[in-house]
Structure formats: structure tokens, C-alpha cells
Scaffold this active site. Structure first.
Site, PDB file in Angstrom:
ATOM      1  N   HIS A  83      58.161  48.084  21.493  1.00 11.24           N
ATOM      2  CA  HIS A  83      59.422  47.528  22.018  1.00 11.24           C
ATOM      3  C   HIS A  83      59.468  47.592  23.539  1.00 11.24           C
ATOM      4  O   HIS A  83      60.023  46.720  24.198  1.00 11.24           O
ATOM      5  CB  HIS A  83      60.635  48.225  21.392  1.00 11.24           C
ATOM      6  N   CYS A 169      74.677  27.196   2.225  1.00 11.05           N
ATOM      7  CA  CYS A 169      75.397  27.620   1.022  1.00 11.05           C
ATOM      8  C   CYS A 169      76.066  26.442   0.308  1.00 11.05           C
ATOM      9  O   CYS A 169      76.709  26.611  -0.724  1.00 11.05           O
ATOM     10  CB  CYS A 169      76.442  28.665   1.386  1.00 11.05           C
ATOM     11  N   ASP A 292      36.638  29.439  58.622  1.00  5.98           N
ATOM     12  CA  ASP A 292      36.652  29.751  60.055  1.00  5.98           C
ATOM     13  C   ASP A 292      35.712  28.840  60.836  1.00  5.98           C
ATOM     14  O   ASP A 292      35.881  28.640  62.023  1.00  5.98           O
ATOM     15  CB  ASP A 292      36.232  31.213  60.270  1.00  5.98           C
ATOM     16  N   LYS A 302      23.599  10.810  53.270  1.00  8.06           N
ATOM     17  CA  LYS A 302      23.225  11.972  52.442  1.00  8.06           C
ATOM     18  C   LYS A 302      21.888  12.537  52.939  1.00  8.06           C
ATOM     19  O   LYS A 302      20.938  11.782  53.147  1.00  8.06           O
ATOM     20  CB  LYS A 302      23.103  11.531  50.980  1.00  8.06           C
ATOM     21  N   PHE A 339      48.172  35.125  54.689  1.00  9.10           N
ATOM     22  CA  PHE A 339      47.491  36.008  53.741  1.00  9.10           C
ATOM     23  C   PHE A 339      46.262  36.586  54.426  1.00  9.10           C
ATOM     24  O   PHE A 339      45.656  35.914  55.266  1.00  9.10           O
ATOM     25  CB  PHE A 339      47.056  35.234  52.488  1.00  9.10           C
ATOM     26  N   LYS A 353      45.837  41.040  62.184  1.00 11.14           N
ATOM     27  CA  LYS A 353      46.021  39.578  62.085  1.00 11.14           C
ATOM     28  C   LYS A 353      47.482  39.195  62.303  1.00 11.14           C
ATOM     29  O   LYS A 353      47.785  38.182  62.917  1.00 11.14           O
ATOM     30  CB  LYS A 353      45.563  39.088  60.703  1.00 11.14           C
ATOM     31  N   LYS A 357      48.255  36.566  65.257  1.00  6.77           N
ATOM     32  CA  LYS A 357      48.711  35.222  64.891  1.00  6.77           C
ATOM     33  C   LYS A 357      50.226  35.071  65.031  1.00  6.77           C
ATOM     34  O   LYS A 357      50.788  34.056  64.625  1.00  6.77           O
ATOM     35  CB  LYS A 357      48.278  34.903  63.460  1.00  6.77           C
TER      36      LYS A 357
HETATM   37  N1  CTP Z   1      44.044  30.956  58.760  1.00  2.52           N
HETATM   38  C1  CTP Z   1      44.331  29.787  59.405  1.00  2.52           C
HETATM   39  N2  CTP Z   1      43.379  29.112  60.082  1.00  2.52           N
HETATM   40  C2  CTP Z   1      42.120  29.578  60.128  1.00  2.52           C
HETATM   41  C3  CTP Z   1      41.799  30.782  59.464  1.00  2.52           C
HETATM   42  C4  CTP Z   1      42.780  31.455  58.782  1.00  2.52           C
HETATM   43  O1  CTP Z   1      45.499  29.355  59.361  1.00  2.52           O
HETATM   44  N3  CTP Z   1      41.202  28.910  60.796  1.00  2.52           N
HETATM   45  C5  CTP Z   1      45.097  31.659  58.036  1.00  2.52           C
HETATM   46  C6  CTP Z   1      44.864  31.838  56.566  1.00  2.52           C
HETATM   47  O2  CTP Z   1      45.418  30.781  55.823  1.00  2.52           O
HETATM   48  C7  CTP Z   1      45.557  33.153  56.256  1.00  2.52           C
HETATM   49  C8  CTP Z   1      45.431  33.923  57.541  1.00  2.52           C
HETATM   50  O3  CTP Z   1      45.172  32.965  58.558  1.00  2.52           O
HETATM   51  O4  CTP Z   1      46.918  32.988  55.961  1.00  2.52           O
HETATM   52  C9  CTP Z   1      44.347  34.948  57.564  1.00  2.52           C
HETATM   53  O5  CTP Z   1      43.137  34.340  57.168  1.00  2.52           O
HETATM   54  P1  CTP Z   1      41.749  35.136  57.088  1.00  2.52           P
HETATM   55  O6  CTP Z   1      40.668  34.181  56.764  1.00  2.52           O
HETATM   56  O7  CTP Z   1      41.917  36.349  56.257  1.00  2.52           O
HETATM   57  O8  CTP Z   1      41.630  35.687  58.518  1.00  2.52           O
HETATM   58  P2  CTP Z   1      40.840  35.200  59.738  1.00  2.52           P
HETATM   59  O9  CTP Z   1      41.796  35.182  60.842  1.00  2.52           O
HETATM   60  O10 CTP Z   1      40.082  33.953  59.443  1.00  2.52           O
HETATM   61  O11 CTP Z   1      39.870  36.418  59.958  1.00  2.52           O
HETATM   62  P3  CTP Z   1      38.519  36.842  59.220  1.00  2.52           P
HETATM   63  O12 CTP Z   1      38.007  35.652  58.478  1.00  2.52           O
HETATM   64  O13 CTP Z   1      37.672  37.267  60.324  1.00  2.52           O
HETATM   65  O14 CTP Z   1      38.916  37.960  58.301  1.00  2.52           O
END
Ligand code: CTP
Length: 407
Positions: A83, A169, A292, A302, A339, A353, A357
Site C-alpha cells: 500500500h 437490479c 563545444d 561525402k 545543465f 559554470k 555563464k
Molecule cells: N552550453 C551552451 N553552449 C555551449 C556549450 C554548453 O549553451 N557551446 C550550455 C549547455 O546547454 C548547458 C550548459 O551550457 O546548459 C553547460 O554545458 P556543459 O557542456 O556541461 O558545459 P561546458 O560549458 O560546455 O563545459 P565542459 O564541456 O567543459 O564541461
């Protein structure tokens, strides 16, 4: 470079867990239709029945329709606290049909079978309960039954009133279980009030990115990552049901959602789409796994395999940081949420971060927990570096916990 649609259940009840209780009334055959309707609209369904119910309806029928085993044994071998497990799982407990007997037990706090003990635990947690009574008119008009129905109403239980018509019924009168559509509508109103009232958007506009960006190597190949977009879609659905207007920019195709959806591939395309919509947004949630780096000079034709033993070198250049751009340059009144996915030092990295940012929140999570699973565990970090831990749970539950804090 075609995108595959994100394979998830569809409909306004997506991500919601509905526990359907069934007691022994002939009208329980209609509950099969209710279960189908709930599943069709995206809900997960489990059933719990009173002991005599299986005289009326086959266990296999309920099991097949709900895609889950039927619960009726309080002391089942696998779970001695069945439950409580059901109570924890369910977002709503709907008992349809409910007999005079079970109504009276509910109102008196009796817990003598799995349905009544689940109700006791469930109501104690103030989670939503809906009942749809079904019985003979005389029983329904009985002063004790009426008092018990009123007691449940006063305790917050929603009643889907019985209807008038021919009864099992042989008489005609009030007592038939309400139409399945009516019960479904009450569930929808309770779980997704914004969807029903059409008032989504009243609370603000959420711009959400999701999926892994794809950086082209040539017209048929790309560099990407393992992000499925599932967490992003859970956030979108949850924001929508909380009453926010949702716009998605995604690298994965999404079907059957009422949001404005833009499908992109590369980071540059995503940046372009975010820039177009950012001004109108109140919140930007960057759930996308953004690459990145991108290939400096993707080939327009191709690429063919080189001679045996020869290596191929791809030169990569850095992509713009979308979250950083919006947070540091474009931000007016918007809140930006990012994230941070990591494998070690995840909270410290996420805090760095957040500052770099100029984000309002960063949600830290761990790659091995978050990627390609239905669950997640996160740490929500705000501007003051205050950190709230959300324990491992379904992505739907985690999305809800995140949005309750950041929106
Ligand atoms: N992000 C973004 N633009 C990028 C890289 C990341 O907007 N070029 C955003 C992602 O969407 C996320 C946040 O930044 O919300 C952190 O992304 P992450 O990849 O963890 O961090 P980075 O700054 O790229 O650092 P690293 O890859 O060195 O951990």
C-alpha cells in the site's frame, strides 16, 4: 542527417501515474474503457482491486490493459508494504466504481484490504483522490452512505456523481457509475488544470532546448553525443501542465505536443533559433547537450575512405556558448537555466559554470545516471551557490522538482 522522433508516450497525461482502484460493482466493466483512455492519453496505470472484484472482471484483462500486474494482496511475497509502494508511485488515486461498503470503510478509516489501506495512506499525504460511486438508488439515498460521501468530500476527495438510468437490479434511478469520459475529464482537470482551462501561457513563456547538437563532417556524417532529449521533454511537459507557454528548440523530433517546436542540427543553428525567441521568453532552459566544437571545414561532398593505413584528421573549432551569450549579453529580465553534466567534481564544476555563464540556476547531474535512462538525480544550484539535492527518481518527477524551484 535525419532526426529520429523521440519515442515517448503521447498525450496530456504523459508522465503521470494513475492508480485505478476497482471495487465489486457490475459497472467495473466500464473501468476497462477508462484504463484504455488513460493509457491512450499518455498516463501510466496500475490497478488495485478489492477481493471480490475479480469475481466480476478477469485479472488478465486488467493486467493486459494496464500493462501492469493487478494489486490485491496486502501481504504479497515481493512487497510487504504494497500500500505504501502504491501510494508513493501514484500521482492520483481514482476509485471507479466504488461501492457503498468501500465508501463507508474509507470514511471510517478502516484498512482491511489493499484498497482501503492504500486509501488511508494516500489521503494522509493529501494526494488527490477521485471516487465514482455505483450502487442501487436505495443504497445511494441511505442517510449513512450520504453522510459518508459528505465526509469524504469534506476531506478533499472529489466525487464524480452517479448518473440516472437503468440499474443492474432492474430498476431505473440514480446510482449508475458516471460516464467514463466524465471520470477521465475530472482526472485531467485535477492533474493538468492548465491543459483543461486552456490557460497555458498565463504564467509566462519557457524557451527550452533539448537533445545533442550535431556537427556535420560531410553531408551524411556528424559528430554528436548521447543526449536523448528525454529530460528536456519531461521539463517541457511539466512546464506546460504548470501553466507556462512552452517553446522547444530540439535536435530530436517530437510528436504530438502542442508547443511551437523548431528542429535544428548544429550548435550554430541552435544559437540562431534561441536568439530569435529569447527576447519574448521569460525563462531559457538549456537542457540541450551542446557540442563545444564543430568541424572547421565540413566537406560539401561525402568523404571517401582514404588509402589503407592513411589517417584522417578533422580540425575542430570552438562553438559559441549559447547559455553564456544569452546570460552575459542578451539577458534583460529573463532567467537563464543551464545543465551541467559531469563525471567527477560535478557540483564544483557546475558552480563554476553558473558564474562563468551568468546563469540564474545550474542543474548538476552525473553522466552515468542521466544518459539514456528513465531516471535522474540532480543538484539545483542557485545564484547564491545554495544547493538543493533531488534524489534519484523518474525524469518526470525530477523535472517537476526542478521547475517548482526555478520557475
Ligand atoms: N552550453 C551552451 N553552449 C555551449 C556549450 C554548453 O549553451 N557551446 C550550455 C549547455 O546547454 C548547458 C550548459 O551550457 O546548459 C553547460 O554545458 P556543459 O557542456 O556541461 O558545459 P561546458 O560549458 O560546455 O563545459 P565542459 O564541456 O567543459 O564541461
Amino acid at each position: 542527417m535525419d532526426n529520429e522522433p523521440l519515442n515517448t508516450a503521447k498525450g496530456p497525461l504523459f508522465g503521470k501515474n494513475v492508480l485505478v482502484g476497482i471495487t465489486s460493482s457490475i459497472s467495473c466493466y466500464k473501468t476497462c474503457e477508462l484504463i484504455r483512455l488513460l493509457i491512450k492519453n499518455g498516463a501510466s496505470v496500475k490497478t488495485v482491486v478489492s477481493p471480490a472484484t475479480l469475481e466480476f472482471i478477469g485479472e488478465k484483462t486488467l493486467e493486459t490493459l494496464s500493462n501492469n500486474k493487478v494489486h490485491y494482496d496486502t501481504f504479497s511475497k515481493s512487497h510487504s508494504t504494497e500500500h505504501i509502494n502504491l501510494t508513493d508511485w501514484a500521482d492520483i488515486f481514482v476509485i471507479a466504481p466504488i461501492t457503498a461498503n468501500t465508501i463507508s470503510k474509507f470514511a471510517s478509516g478502516i484498512a482491511d484490504n489493499l484498497i482501503t489501506s492504500t486509501f488511508n495512506a494516500y489521503l494522509g499525504l493529501k494526494k488527490p483522490v477521485i471516487i465514482a460511486p455505483a450502487m442501487n438508488t436505495g443504497m445511494l439515498n441511505n442517510i449513512f452512505v450520504q453522510n459518508n460521501v459528505n465526509a469524504l468530500k469534506n476531506a478533499g476527495v472529489k466525487i464524480v456523481e452517479s448518473e440516472t438510468g437503468p440499474l443492474a437490479c432492474g430498476t431505473v434511478g440514480k446510482g449508475r457509475m458516471a460516464d467514463v469520459e466524465k471520470i477521465y475529464k475530472t482526472i485531467l482537470e485535477t492533474l493538468c488544470p492548465a491543459t483543461v482551462s486552456g490557460k497555458t501561457g498565463a504564467k509566462g513563456r519557457v524557451l527550452l532546448t533539448m537533445g545533442g547538437t550535431r556537427e556535420p563532417i560531410d553531408p551524411v556524417r556528424f559528430i554528436s553525443n548521447a543526449s536523448s532529449g528525454r529530460m528536456g521533454l519531461c521539463l517541457a511537459d511539466c512546464a506546460h501542465s504548470m501553466g507556462y507557454d512552452v517553446e522547444i528548440i530540439s535536435t530530436v523530433k517530437i510528436e504530438n505536443r502542442p508547443y511551437k517546436i523548431t528542429i535544428v542540427n548544429s550548435t550554430l543553428d541552435m544559437l540562431d533559433a534561441v536568439e530569435k525567441s529569447f527576447k519574448e521568453a521569460d525563462y531559457l532552459i538549456m537542457a540541450a547537450a551542446v557540442a563545444d566544437y564543430r568541424v572547421k571545414n565540413p566537406s560539401t561532398a561525402k568523404l571517401s575512405k582514404k588509402n589503407e593505413g592513411e589517417t584522417l584528421t578533422l580540425e575542430l573549432v570552438q562553438n559559441p556558448d549559447i547559455l553564456k551569450n544569452m546570460g552575459q549579453i542578451k539577458k534583460e529580465n529573463q532567467k537563464t537555466i543551464g545543465f551541467s553534466l559531469g563525471t567527477e567534481n560535478i557540483i564544483e564544476t557546475a558552480k563554476a559554470k553558473l558564474q562563468a555563464k551568468n546563469a540564474d540556476f545550474i542543474i548538476a547531474n552525473e553522466a552515468k545516471v542521466a544518459l539514456n535512462t528513465d531516471e535522474n538525480e540532480v543538484w539545483i544550484i542557485d545564484k547564491t551557490q545554495n544547493t538543493v539535492h533531488i534524489e534519484k527518481s523518474s525524469k518526470e518527477n525530477v523535472a517537476k522538482a526542478i521547475l517548482e524551484r526555478v520557475l
